[in-house]
Design an enzyme around this catalytic site. Structure first.
Site, short mmCIF file in Angstrom:
data_model
loop_
_atom_site.label_atom_id
_atom_site.label_comp_id
_atom_site.label_asym_id
_atom_site.label_seq_id
_atom_site.Cartn_x
_atom_site.Cartn_y
_atom_site.Cartn_z
N LYS B 78 0.74 -1.22 0.11
CA LYS B 78 -0.04 0.15 0.02
C LYS B 78 1.03 1.17 0.03
O LYS B 78 1.96 1.50 0.92
CB LYS B 78 -0.92 -0.09 1.35
CG LYS B 78 -1.94 1.26 1.21
CD LYS B 78 -2.95 0.94 2.57
CE LYS B 78 -4.02 2.26 2.24
NZ LYS B 78 -4.84 2.17 3.62
N SER B 159 -9.97 2.26 2.70
CA SER B 159 -9.04 2.90 1.87
C SER B 159 -8.11 2.09 0.93
O SER B 159 -7.50 2.35 -0.24
CB SER B 159 -8.14 3.89 2.51
OG SER B 159 -7.53 3.32 3.51
N SER B 183 -10.46 -0.11 6.83
CA SER B 183 -9.89 0.23 5.48
C SER B 183 -9.26 -1.13 5.08
O SER B 183 -8.79 -1.12 3.77
CB SER B 183 -8.89 1.24 5.41
OG SER B 183 -9.49 2.46 5.39
#
Lengths: 485, 494
Positions: B78, B159, B183
């Site tokens: 990420k 997210s 998320s």
């Protein structure tokens, strides 16, 4: 001694509370491993944490915590076993995180008290409200480029203690005495070097005025940028007069932050209460509450050095020194240590006199500290020993002292080499006296016919002839006997 | 899709060990999918060259019989994890072309264990969002499509939407995420894969760009529960550089997958039966209970009475922390700078140009709730509620060992569907946020498909530090659900 400002309409009292920022003596910063040395190349002591790079996290420096506890104990203050670091949010280029990590609602140290010494010989207690730890900001440099400002982050993240007093200070003298005593305590503890000219100790002065006899506190102004004890005194003198003038002309004091301008010798408005930042304090979620173990506090307490006031009282009782001499001796820990070493087994009062009147004066003249003294404590003690046991006279001792200071040699060696040992042998003294009397037969006649004042002349001649080595009291006795015979 | 991209990490490690294929081949196969699925926009930065170098290093290790726990496994990182020498953006313009000179603790641990990083995955800007539509680098598109033939592009969740899309599309075998209010769990559910947010403090946050420090927690997405267990082991552990990371031993998570839930007490919180919940969600929840009951677990009704305050509490605390955490992006030292007439003008212009709408909104909310005069009414009250929500869970775990809930109140929605309504968007987190506030571990496992063929997830919450039971129950549900659906595009590729 409360200072009174005489106004047109009556007498006014100055009320002051101080906030002192003291840089914690520590190898590394409060939340990072970067070094803290003063005077390094700009931006050479900056870690990723200090520069607030993305994803960086603070880790509390345990040593700084111990230093804060040590200071709290030295201020006779309450140590709070749980304290909390909060974020004080504001934007400025020398504040990389956009917030300062500080303690707000829960400081590590609570209420305490110190004593200040005033020139009239009295002692006054000043209450401490709190001490908290916080990060220092970096430094903005506005004079390096015509259109740009530069930022030096070396100081960013350095550990500070903010020490806040109660409004117990009543004028410039007390303020100076408070700062001196606070600095002395910090230096004794080794928790801050107290060097105001390097910025490692900085003071903000909160000042308000009230009519003598009035209980209620007036509206205060905070004066910043007062970076020496002298500046504090000057700023107080200026600001107290300014406030009285405003008040007596029917005006009111606005609560505001004012800046001391040392060049112009005045304070001027920096920002009003309305313009004050909303710092949006909240507990720093990157740090857990700081919980102290009782054993740690006990350990630090057990290792505390003797503090200035304790030492002063001990010097007075143990060595019979007066309050003034004692307070001068303890003003610096190294000076007090020097004294104690020199006084070991000697006449302590005499040692104190030699140290205060001779050595410190000479060191001061040469701009040297006691640590740089060419005369060691042991040597000074030895010199006093030689005076006490009549090996040399006080007069000779002054010459020996000067020689010691210049050469670094010890007193016995100088006395030996130069043959300065005091002559106490009556025969030798009589011989010199006889010679002087013979050389000055006319003056002897004058003396005997009533010119008593000539006695000093004879003493002087005898001492001159002997090079000052004859024991003065023996000279006096024998000379008098011979002149009167 | 090749055989190489259609296996679990456990299988791949076995294949590598037996030299059925090389790490280079495994990496190349995933790079190929990464290139073929670029339209999903799952990666912000691809690092195929570094990946191949790492794979070759892995092959040497394998040849030397010196295999590390994640040797040669291609993963996505990420783009909130700082990676040394590789641009790290947080999906924001404000960071410009920021290249960290340091490696986050978590990515560093994974690299040290032999993982091969294929690239930096897309996300909502600064991890703020539930649909991966706030990224400055564009939306991520879910590999899944509705079966009604509408062909609408769906959100992958957020997210960590780039990570969930990449794992689901087979362009990496696992991908890191961070979970602040859901998320990891919500995108895992939307993309039909497994994802775990461990206990707060299990994985170091050092080097992870902060959103809300008291809630942010790294975690992992993978195709199945066992793979999550294998990778989480590598990511976890005490880090002296993160004061909130816990000094606790890290268990062998994969060993907890016994397949046995007999005697376990599974709590069903009545407050999660929210009004207007789609019948399909209720049905999949019921299925989960039935499977566990069949396996010998005991279903226990529990109450988490402060659940309804979780969202408002979260949307005060998270923005408050974010408003302060994002203050460092000021254009002074790194990242985007837009010159101005004076200092304040430079700050204003730089931040206005650098932050997107959602981030700006949260900074404003956070600044507001911390302001003098509002602090007590908002922030302090939220902290008190957070404590009560935490205590809800502590009390519930007197009665049960794990808690079972749906992961999200709906399946994935179409891109743009909730864009004009932040409140509706925030409701996506209704089941995931309470666990974040309490700091407990939570995992989402795919449990079935809705009527439109989209995956639905079940959430398993555990006690603090008890990821093992979470893994055990999740693995059991995964087996019981026998979820083998893959996105159409993956099927087609095969």
């Amino acid at each position: 001694m409360a200072e009174i400002v005489k106004g047109e309409t009556g007498d006014w009292e100055i009320v002051i509370g101080m906030e002192v920022h003291a840089q914690i003596t520590s190898q590394s910063k409060l939340f990072s491993g970067a070094a803290t040395a003063f005077g390094a190349e700009p931006n050479s002591q900056v870690s990723f944490v200090d520069a607030a790079m993305p994803g960086m996290l603070p880790v509390l420096n345990q040593y700084c915590v111990e230093q804060a506890i040590r200071t709290g104990l030295g201020l006779n203050a309450q140590i709070n076993m749980t304290s909390v670091f909060e974020r004080k949010n504001y934007f400025y280029p020398d504040l990389p995180q956009g917030y300062q990590i500080s303690q707000f609602q829960h400081p590590i140290v609570g209420e305490g008290e110190i004593e200040i010494d005033l020139s009239d010989g009295t002692v006054k207690p000043i209450r401490i409200e709190r001490l908290h730890m916080e990060q220092d900001a970096g430094k903005s440099l506005h004079d390096q480029h015509p259109t740009k400002s530069f930022v030096d982050l070396n100081r960013s993240g350095t550990a500070l203690m903010e020490i806040v007093s109660r409004p117990d200070i009543r004028g410039a003298e007390e303020a100076a005495a408070y700062l001196s005593k606070l600095r002395m305590i910090l230096r004794y503890l080794g928790t801050c070097d107290g060097n105001m000219d390097e910025g490692s100790m900085r003071a903000d002065v909160n000042l308000s005025m009230r009519r003598v006899g009035e209980e209620k506190l007036g509206t205060r102004c905070e004066i910043k940028n007062v970076n020496s004890i002298k500046a504090v005194q000057m700023a107080i003198a200026y600001e107290s007069r300014r406030q009285v003038e405003v008040l007596e002309n029917g005006g009111t004091i606005k609560q505001e932050t004012r800046l001391w301008d040392p060049a112009k010798g005045e304070t001027r408005s920096m920002r009003s209460k309305e313009e004050a930042h909303d710092y949006r304090y909240f507990p720093d979620p990157d740090l857990l509450p700081l919980v102290l173990q009782p054993q740690l506090v006990e350990k630090i307490e057990a290792s505390l050095p003797e503090l200035p006031d304790q030492k002063k009282h001990r010097f007075m009782s143990e060595f019979g020194l007066g309050a003034y001499d004692a307070s001068v001796l303890i003003a610096e820990r190294s000076r007090a240590d020097f004294f104690e070493q020199a006084a070991k087994g000697r006449n302590a009062k005499l040692v104190a006199n030699w140290l205060l009147n001779e050595l410190l004066a000479l060191l001061n003249k040469e701009g040297k500290s006691i640590a740089e003294s060419p005369i060691s404590a042991a040597h000074l003690g030895q010199l006093v020993g030689l005076i006490s046991d009549n090996t040399i006279s006080g007069k000779i001792a002054k010459d020996v002292f000067a020689d010691m200071f210049a050469s670094g040699k010890d007193a016995s060696q100088i006395v030996e080499e130069k043959g300065l040992k005091q002559v106490t042998d009556t025969g030798a003294i009589e011989k010199t006296i006889d010679e002087v009397l013979a050389e000055n037969a006319d003056k002897v006649g004058e003396f005997r016919s009533g010119k008593d004042k000539l006695f000093g002349f004879f003493v002087g001649q005898v001492m001159k002839k002997s090079g000052g080595k004859l024991n003065p009291s023996a000279v006096n006795d024998i000379l008098m006997a011979k002149l009167k015979s | 899709m090749t055989e190489l991209t259609n296996q679990t990490i456990a299988q791949a490690l076995e294949g590598l060990k037996k030299k059925q294929f090389s790490a280079k081949e495994l990496t190349e196969a995933h790079i190929k999918v990464m290139e073929e699925t670029r339209h999903l926009n799952a990666y912000i930065t691809e690092t195929p060259e570094q990946a191949l170098e790492a794979a070759q290093e892995s092959d040497k290790k394998i040849t030397a019989g010196d295999m590390r726990p994640l040797e040669g496994i291609p993963i996505g990182m990420k783009d909130l994890f700082c990676t040394k020498g590789v641009r790290t953006t947080a999906a924001s313009k404000i960071l410009g072309n920021f290249v960290p000179q340091y490696e986050s603790t978590v990515s560093g641990k994974m690299l040290a264990d032999g993982a091969v990083i294929l690239g930096k995955t897309n996300l909502d800007e600064f991890a703020m969002g539930s649909s991966n539509t706030t990224s400055a680098f564009g939306n991520v598109i879910s590999p899944w499509k509705r079966s009604d033939g509408s062909n609408a592009d769906l959100v992958p969740g957020g997210s960590s939407g780039g990570s969930s899309a990449a794992v689901s599309a087979r362009s990496c075998m696992a991908a890191t995420g961070t979970d602040t209010g859901g998320s990891i769990r919500q995108p895992a559910a939307f993309c039909g894969i497994a994802g775990i947010k461990p206990t707060y403090g299990r994985c170091s946050r050092w080097g992870v760009i902060a959103f809300a420090s008291s809630l942010d927690q790294p975690g992992i997405f993978a195709r199945d529960v066992k793979d999550c267990a294998i990778v989480l082991k590598s990511m976890s552990g005490h880090d002296p550089k993160d004061s909130t990371s816990a000094n606790k031993p890290v268990p062998e998570f994969a060993a907890a997958l016994t397949g046995n839930v007999k005697g376990l007490k599974v709590g069903i919180p009545k407050e999660y039966n929210v009004e207007g919940m789609p019948a399909e969600i209720t049905a999949i929840w019921q299925k989960g209970m039935d499977w566990l009951k069949t396996g010998g677990a005991e279903i226990v009704d529990i109450s988490l009475p402060h659940t309804k305050y979780a969202l408002p509490t979260y949307y005060i605390i998270a923005p408050a922390e974010c408003s302060s955490n994002l203050a460092r992006y000021d254009g002074v030292r790194y990242g985007l700078r837009v010159d101005g007439e004076n200092l304040n003008d430079m700050y204003g212009k730089s931040r206005a140009a650098g932050f997107g709408n959602e981030v700006t909104r949260r900074i404003l909310i956070g600044t507001y709730v911390l302001s003098s005069g509002y602090y007590d009414a908002y922030y302090i009250k939220a902290q008190k509620l957070r404590r009560l929500i935490y205590e809800d869970f502590i009390n519930a775990y007197q009665k049960c060992d794990v808690i079972l809930t749906p992961t999200a109140p709906s399946a994935a929605f179409a891109i743009g569907e909730n864009d004009d309504d932040p409140l509706k968007m925030y409701l996506n987190d209704v089941f995931t946020v309470p666990a974040s506030l309490a700091g407990i571990p939570g995992m989402s496992v795919p449990a079935g498909l809705d009527a439109q063929g989209l995956p639905l997830g079940l959430q398993i919450l555990g006690r603090h530090w008890d990821e093992e039971t979470v893994f055990r129950v999740s693995d059991f549900i995964e087996t019981a659900a026998a979820f083998d659906a893959v996105p159409q595009m993956v099927k087609k590729a095969a």
